[in-house]
Design a protein around this motif. Structure first.
Motif, PDB file in Angstrom:
ATOM      1  N   ARG A   1       0.566  -1.202  -0.187  1.00  0.00           N
ATOM      2  CA  ARG A   1      -0.130  -0.342  -0.247  1.00  0.00           C
ATOM      3  C   ARG A   1       0.847   1.415  -0.046  1.00  0.00           C
ATOM      4  NH1 ARG A   1      -4.853  -0.343   4.535  1.00  0.00           N
ATOM      5  NH2 ARG A   1      -5.201   1.862   2.895  1.00  0.00           N
ATOM      6  N   GLY A   2       2.135   1.341   0.794  1.00  0.00           N
ATOM      7  CA  GLY A   2       2.569   2.373   0.849  1.00  0.00           C
ATOM      8  C   GLY A   2       3.942   2.560  -0.695  1.00  0.00           C
ATOM      9  N   TYR A   3       4.194   1.625  -0.793  1.00  0.00           N
ATOM     10  CA  TYR A   3       5.262   1.559  -2.218  1.00  0.00           C
ATOM     11  C   TYR A   3       3.954   2.377  -3.986  1.00  0.00           C
ATOM     12  CZ  TYR A   3       8.291  -0.231  -5.770  1.00  0.00           C
ATOM     13  OH  TYR A   3       9.364  -0.162  -6.805  1.00  0.00           O
ATOM     14  N   THR A   4       2.500   1.285  -3.311  1.00  0.00           N
ATOM     15  CA  THR A   4       1.382   1.836  -4.474  1.00  0.00           C
ATOM     16  C   THR A   4       0.968   3.334  -4.304  1.00  0.00           C
ATOM     17  OG1 THR A   4      -0.029   0.604  -3.604  1.00  0.00           O
ATOM     18  CG2 THR A   4       1.079  -0.746  -5.734  1.00  0.00           C
ATOM     19  N   THR A   5       0.719   4.125  -3.391  1.00  0.00           N
ATOM     20  CA  THR A   5       0.619   4.911  -3.385  1.00  0.00           C
ATOM     21  C   THR A   5       1.173   6.824  -4.398  1.00  0.00           C
ATOM     22  OG1 THR A   5      -0.496   6.724  -1.974  1.00  0.00           O
ATOM     23  CG2 THR A   5       0.780   5.778  -0.829  1.00  0.00           C
ATOM     24  N   ASN A   6       0.496   7.398  -4.548  1.00  0.00           N
ATOM     25  CA  ASN A   6       1.040   8.169  -5.050  1.00  0.00           C
ATOM     26  C   ASN A   6       0.929   9.565  -4.626  1.00  0.00           C
ATOM     27  OD1 ASN A   6       1.072   7.165  -7.681  1.00  0.00           O
ATOM     28  ND2 ASN A   6      -0.472   8.170  -7.945  1.00  0.00           N
ATOM     29  N   ASP A   7       1.169   9.128  -2.842  1.00  0.00           N
ATOM     30  CA  ASP A   7       1.381  10.251  -1.838  1.00  0.00           C
ATOM     31  C   ASP A   7       2.097  10.063  -0.948  1.00  0.00           C
ATOM     32  OD1 ASP A   7       0.664  12.120   0.171  1.00  0.00           O
ATOM     33  OD2 ASP A   7      -0.862  11.345   0.861  1.00  0.00           O
TER      34      ASP A   7
END
Length: 266
Positions: free
Chosen positions: A60-66
């Motif tokens: 989830r961290g790796y794929t978020t743009n924020d």
């Protein structure tokens, strides 16, 4: 309870356990094979069922743009699941995040925690270099020289080795107490990562100034297409396309999505 019922119960229980493992394995397969679009598509479904799984949190961290949201997920992995598969990677991403926002003290602590807690991590060498950069960014030049010298002397795998040598040269720290490793003869052709293009030289210069706070060896090049001059911002010089791609995947993608590896000539 008969033997058949026991066997059937165990079969059903085991079957109920399989989807969870299969879901996580599927996400890990996507990640390993760099199928990031498939990972992003499948992740919300898996996250609904396994919200606290450390792999799910990391993805989830790796794929978020924020970047701020990503840091929250990485911190949860590092703190709550320090023995999990992606804990070292989460710390590395946290170090990058704090380096990018110029909180160099926190960046150093994350890189240091990775170095001390995960001595077998494949990210160890790169974390050591970025630790050196964090020290240097804090204005601690003498300490940075010592760390960079140790890095150059002990590390060979990292794509940052040549950068560390150039850093030492710029600080006047190579010739006195460290033997400079043999460098490959400079080729006429090399590879860089193009991260921006501008019609205005002033805009390119401003981008160079900002990127230089985060990345070493940023430069501006010029190219003419038709009747228009473009000013291109490049990161690094690499002797192979694969090295440039590896660097970009690890260090550029967390912050810049629009880039390309280009071949250049001296």
């Amino acid at each position: 309870m008969s033997c058949k019922i026991i066997i059937l119960t165990l079969f059903l229980f085991t079957g109920a356990m399989l989807p969870a493992a299969s879901d996580i394995d599927l996400l890990e397969s996507y990640f390993k094979n760099e199928q990031y679009d498939a990972l992003k598509k499948e992740l919300p479904r898996v996250a609904r069922e396994h919200a606290d799984d450390p792999a799910v949190l990391f993805f989830r961290g790796y794929t978020t743009n924020d970047p701020d949201s990503a840091a929250v997920f990485y911190q949860r992995v590092a703190d709550k699941y320090p023995t999990s598969k992606y804990a070292d990677f989460a710390l590395y991403r946290l170090g990058q995040y704090y380096f990018f926002i110029e909180d160099y003290a926190k960046a150093r602590r994350r890189f240091s925690r990775l170095l001390r807690g995960y001595p077998s991590s494949y990210l160890k060498d790169d974390a050591q270099y970025l630790y050196c950069q964090s020290v240097l960014a804090q204005g601690k030049t003498d300490s940075a020289k010592l760390f960079l010298k140790a890095f150059v002397q002990n590390v060979r795998r990292s794509p940052y080795v040549d950068n560390a040598i150039l850093d030492l040269e710029s600080l006047g720290g190579v010739s006195t107490t460290v033997s400079k490793p043999k460098r490959r003869p400079e080729k006429k052709t090399y590879y860089s990562i193009q991260v921006a293009s501008f019609k205005s030289f002033e805009s390119a210069k401003n981008a160079l100034f900002k990127l230089s706070k985060v990345y070493p060896h940023v430069e501006v090049g010029e190219r003419t297409l038709g009747n228009t001059d473009y000013y291109l911002v490049y990161l690094g010089r690499f002797d192979s396309r694969e090295k440039a791609r590896q660097y970009a995947r690890l260090y550029i993608e967390p912050h810049l999505q629009d880039y390309k590896v280009v071949e250049r000539s001296l």
